[in-house]
Design an enzyme around this catalytic site. Structure first.
Site, PDB file in Angstrom:
ATOM      1  N   ASP A  66       0.846  -1.204   0.000  1.00 42.61           N
ATOM      2  CA  ASP A  66       0.000   0.000   0.000  1.00 42.61           C
ATOM      3  C   ASP A  66       0.879   1.250   0.000  1.00 42.61           C
ATOM      4  O   ASP A  66       2.042   1.202   0.401  1.00 42.61           O
ATOM      5  CB  ASP A  66      -0.899  -0.020   1.237  1.00 42.61           C
ATOM      6  CG  ASP A  66      -2.028   0.996   1.150  1.00 42.61           C
ATOM      7  OD1 ASP A  66      -2.279   1.527   0.049  1.00 42.61           O
ATOM      8  OD2 ASP A  66      -2.656   1.259   2.192  1.00 42.61           O
ATOM      9  N   GLU A  67       0.328   2.366  -0.455  1.00 41.93           N
ATOM     10  CA  GLU A  67       1.036   3.663  -0.481  1.00 41.93           C
ATOM     11  C   GLU A  67       2.403   3.520  -1.161  1.00 41.93           C
ATOM     12  O   GLU A  67       3.431   3.996  -0.672  1.00 41.93           O
ATOM     13  CB  GLU A  67       1.205   4.212   0.948  1.00 41.93           C
ATOM     14  CG  GLU A  67      -0.085   4.404   1.729  1.00 41.93           C
ATOM     15  CD  GLU A  67      -0.917   5.576   1.207  1.00 41.93           C
ATOM     16  OE1 GLU A  67      -0.518   6.217   0.214  1.00 41.93           O
ATOM     17  OE2 GLU A  67      -1.984   5.839   1.799  1.00 41.93           O
TER      18      GLU A  67
END
Length: 756
Positions: free
Chosen positions: A220-221
């Site tokens: 994620d991110e």
């Protein structure tokens, strides 16, 4: 399709459905702002489990423990107890697990310690002392910062440029620092990542074992990853190739802490044949807000094209307010907050700014209207440590019997007075029933025999400092006295030498504090009152007494734009859209405005229903008044969706009236030139601690006396271009303190400097 599968896929749009159900291989999910990123990644994990992937074969990596916990909880709600065996961790916790099981391969034992930031600084200070680097180009803090960045790029001390005094000192310190970490069986945060990468890349058995440990890796991110994190993800997914990364290149705003936007921008080139899914439907903001944000970010070159849209309708126009100064800007914000408070919706409002120092005047405006507020990602202005330190000096000068203030500042900034000496002083004060400062004065005498020789000399130096400041206090106004405290104690000089973002922010806060004292003086004079130190300290004390806004309810939220990442609010005000502020002047100097534009994009897209943009024609910040040009970002927003807002009511802003009387036009009438992108505007916020203007000069525009002005740029034949922070003496013995970005703070004989 089972009932559970239907539940997992229910309500997904076409792009989300594809991102969740793509079976394997490299998958890049470009998730625009408000497009349901978290839902996609958690539902994908649940879908993989539903398709027969063993939960313990899934590794999901994110950046915070909070995000990891939320992700696991969401998966649990979808698939139940099977979610308990999923690895949902941060990068650092994942790497710690790897190192615990393979510690001997890098010279550690499984019981190794993890040093936090304070531990690192203490160790580096010892290294600096042992290598006698004190007073050189580098400082312990700047060394830790640079070492962390380089470790994040998978570089070592031999990659430093030894022709640079700063990098040469850091190289020497780094090697000793690393030896002592190893001797202590310890690692720092960067080592957790770097040593884990070393294990899985240099040890074939360990590398293959960990790569086979999981069949699916989700990150994620991804736009916030550094080089080491990128290499870790690639290596761990090497066995199966099932690597899913989720992120948004338009929200990459952390390069200052090592994030590399090329990781996400170049993902397709690095993984030929990767499936790319763009989440372009926004579920958060109105069409108007999206139109402004999209028009803004389209000016960036380093990005992947996305067309964000919403089914929610256009919504209100964007309010645009041009204030005469920062006080009027804050008053405008307070009026918005007051209106929402009357409706019981004050907590729906968030106010964003570029630097922490901007919060002070906003806080004062909200307090004046008794509007509760909270600060996220920071503490209230007058509660910040550096502000309390300065106030403590001023209170001790005003009241020498204030032992509490003496205890706070006797070794602040650091002057070598140890805890044992401090305890001895206060024990004697208790025994003699007298002020601790009087004990210090007695202990400074060689004949008293109260302290050892070394401690006595340091205490004597402190007493001489305070006595000198007390003499100045007889003749100086509060603001000038505050400046003298900061200069004579070396407080701002020590901060400037650190060269870190945190230190720069603290210097900015101190300069803003001096500016607030000058505002107090002006207000007192306007009311035909004499501005006094007692008067200002009383004002601060009363402010502190009523500044308990958290107890009044959630209230208005104040924060920097960096702190706003990942949040959303019904209504948002973005303050200070001015050249030199947002975009920040450092980005203009370095010809790197794109990250500042991404920062503005993040700010805009936090708003769900209403967005306000403000700027001030004149802004007093950190004690200096500047006349500011509007941020170039304002030109990039379609004129038809901006509406002027203010006391005069509402009205659309024609293209030729956006500047409200500024001498320069907008758009095609004022093109940005290459040189302006290389150099900051004359009134840009300085990178080193500025000296506030003398009383009256800020508003009147009078020239400061003398050759040197804090914040001015100068050139040196060896160190290049730097910024003046302070000066002392008279020609030919005049010396100037200059902060050079590459070499740190230097004191230079004036004749060797050339003003620019």
């Amino acid at each position: 399709m089972t009932d559970r599968t239907e539940r997992i896929l229910e309500g997904l749009n076409a792009a989300q459905h594809k991102a969740v159900t793509t079976e394997g291989g490299a998958l890049l999910v470009l998730a625009g702002a408000g497009s349901g990123k978290t839902r996609v990644i958690t539902n994908r994990i649940a879908y993989l489990i539903e398709q027969g992937v063993a939960p313990w074969k899934i590794l999901a990596v994110t950046f915070t423990n909070k995000a990891a916990a939320e992700m696991k909880e969401r998966v649990y709600r979808l698939v139940g107890d099977e979610a308990r065996s999923i690895w949902v961790r941060t990068f650092h916790s994942s790497c710690a697990r790897i190192l615990r099981q393979s510690a001997e391969r890098v010279g550690l034992t499984a019981e190794f310690s993890i040093y936090d930031g304070d531990d690192q600084k203490r160790l580096m200070k010892q290294v600096f002392n042992d290598l006698r680097l004190k007073g050189g180009a580098a400082t312990p803090s700047s060394a830790i910062h640079l070492i962390g960045l380089m470790k994040g790029r998978n570089e070592g001390p031999d990659d430093l440029d030894t022709t640079s005094p700063l990098e040469d000192e850091v190289k020497r310190a780094w090697k000793v620092y690393q030896e002592r970490l190893l001797r202590a069986n310890a690692v720092d945060f960067s080592d957790l990542l770097g040593l884990a990468l070393k294990v899985i890349t240099e040890d074939q058995t360990a590398g293959e074992g960990w790569a086979k440990r999981w069949t699916h890796l989700l990150v994620d991110e991804f736009q916030d990853t550094n080089r080491v994190q990128y290499l870790l993800a690639a290596r761990l997914a090497e066995h199966t190739g099932n690597l899913c990364v989720v992120g948004d290149d338009d929200q990459s705003i952390y390069s200052w802490r090592g994030a590399d936007i090329s990781n996400i921008v170049d993902f397709e080139d690095d993984h030929p044949g990767a499936t790319v899914v763009k989440l372009e439907q926004n579920y958060r903001s109105t069409g108007t807000i999206l139109k402004a944000a999209s028009a803004l970010i389209s000016n960036n070159r380093q990005r992947t094209e996305k067309t964000m849209w919403t089914a929610a309708g256009d919504g209100d126009d964007i309010d645009y307010f041009v204030a005469a100064d920062e006080r009027m800007e804050a008053e405008y914000v307070a009026r918005i907050a007051q209106h929402l408070k009357q409706q019981g919706r004050a907590s729906n409002l968030a106010v964003f700014y570029r630097i922490h120092a901007q919060s002070r005047v906003l806080e004062e405006a909200l307090r004046s209207k008794q509007i509760p507020y909270r600060i996220v990602g920071g503490i209230r202005f007058y509660d910040r440590a550096e502000i309390k330190d300065l106030v403590a000096y001023l209170r001790l000068l005003n009241n020498p019997a204030s032992d509490m203030d003496l205890h706070r500042i006797i070794n602040q900034p650091k002057r070598g007075i140890g805890a044992t000496t401090v305890k001895r002083i206060f024990d004697l004060a208790d025994q003699k029933n007298t002020a601790a400062l009087d004990v210090c004065r007695s202990a400074a005498s060689p004949s008293a025999g109260l302290l050892g020789t070394g401690a006595r000399k340091k205490v004597a130096s402190f007493v001489a400092l305070m006595d000198g400041l007390a003499e100045l206090a007889k003749d100086l106004g509060p603001a000038d006295l505050a400046e003298a405290v900061l200069a004579r104690t070396g407080y701002t000089q020590q901060l400037a030498a650190q060269g870190t973002e945190e230190a720069r922010s603290r210097v900015e806060n101190l300069a803003e504090m001096v500016g607030s004292i000058r505002s107090y003086e002006e207000d007192a004079e306007n009311q035909s009152q004499e501005p006094t130190l007692v008067g200002f300290l009383e004002q601060v004390a009363l402010t502190s007494d009523v500044d308990q806004t958290d107890a009044l309810g959630e209230g208005v939220t104040l924060m920097t734009v960096h702190a706003a990442k990942g949040l959303e609010f019904e209504e948002v005000v973005v303050c200070g859209l001015e050249e030199g502020l947002l975009p920040h002047f450092r980005s203009v100097i370095e010809d790197d405005v794109e990250e500042e534009r991404r920062l503005a994009y993040v700010a805009f897209t936090r708003a769900k229903q209403k967005l306000h943009l403000t700027r001030a024609n004149e802004r007093t910040l950190m004690g200096q008044t500047r006349y500011n040009e509007p941020a170039r970002f304002l030109e990039e927003i379609p004129a038809e969706i901006l509406t002027r807002s203010g006391r005069s009511g509402r009205g659309r802003i024609p293209l030729d009236d956006r500047s409200q009387g500024q001498s320069r036009g907008w758009g095609q009438n004022r093109p940005w030139q290459a040189e302006r992108r290389r150099r900051p505007p004359k009134d840009a916020i300085p990178d080193a601690p500025p000296r506030a203007a003398t009383r009256g000069s800020a508003r009147s525009g009078k020239k400061a006396k003398g050759r040197w002005v804090a914040g001015m740029e100068v050139s040196h034949p060896k160190f290049g271009v730097g910024t003046v922070t302070a000066w002392t003496g008279t020609p030919p013995d005049e010396k100037v303190a200059v902060f050079f970005p590459r070499y740190g703070l230097k004191t230079i004989v004036a004749r060797f400097l050339q003003p620019l």
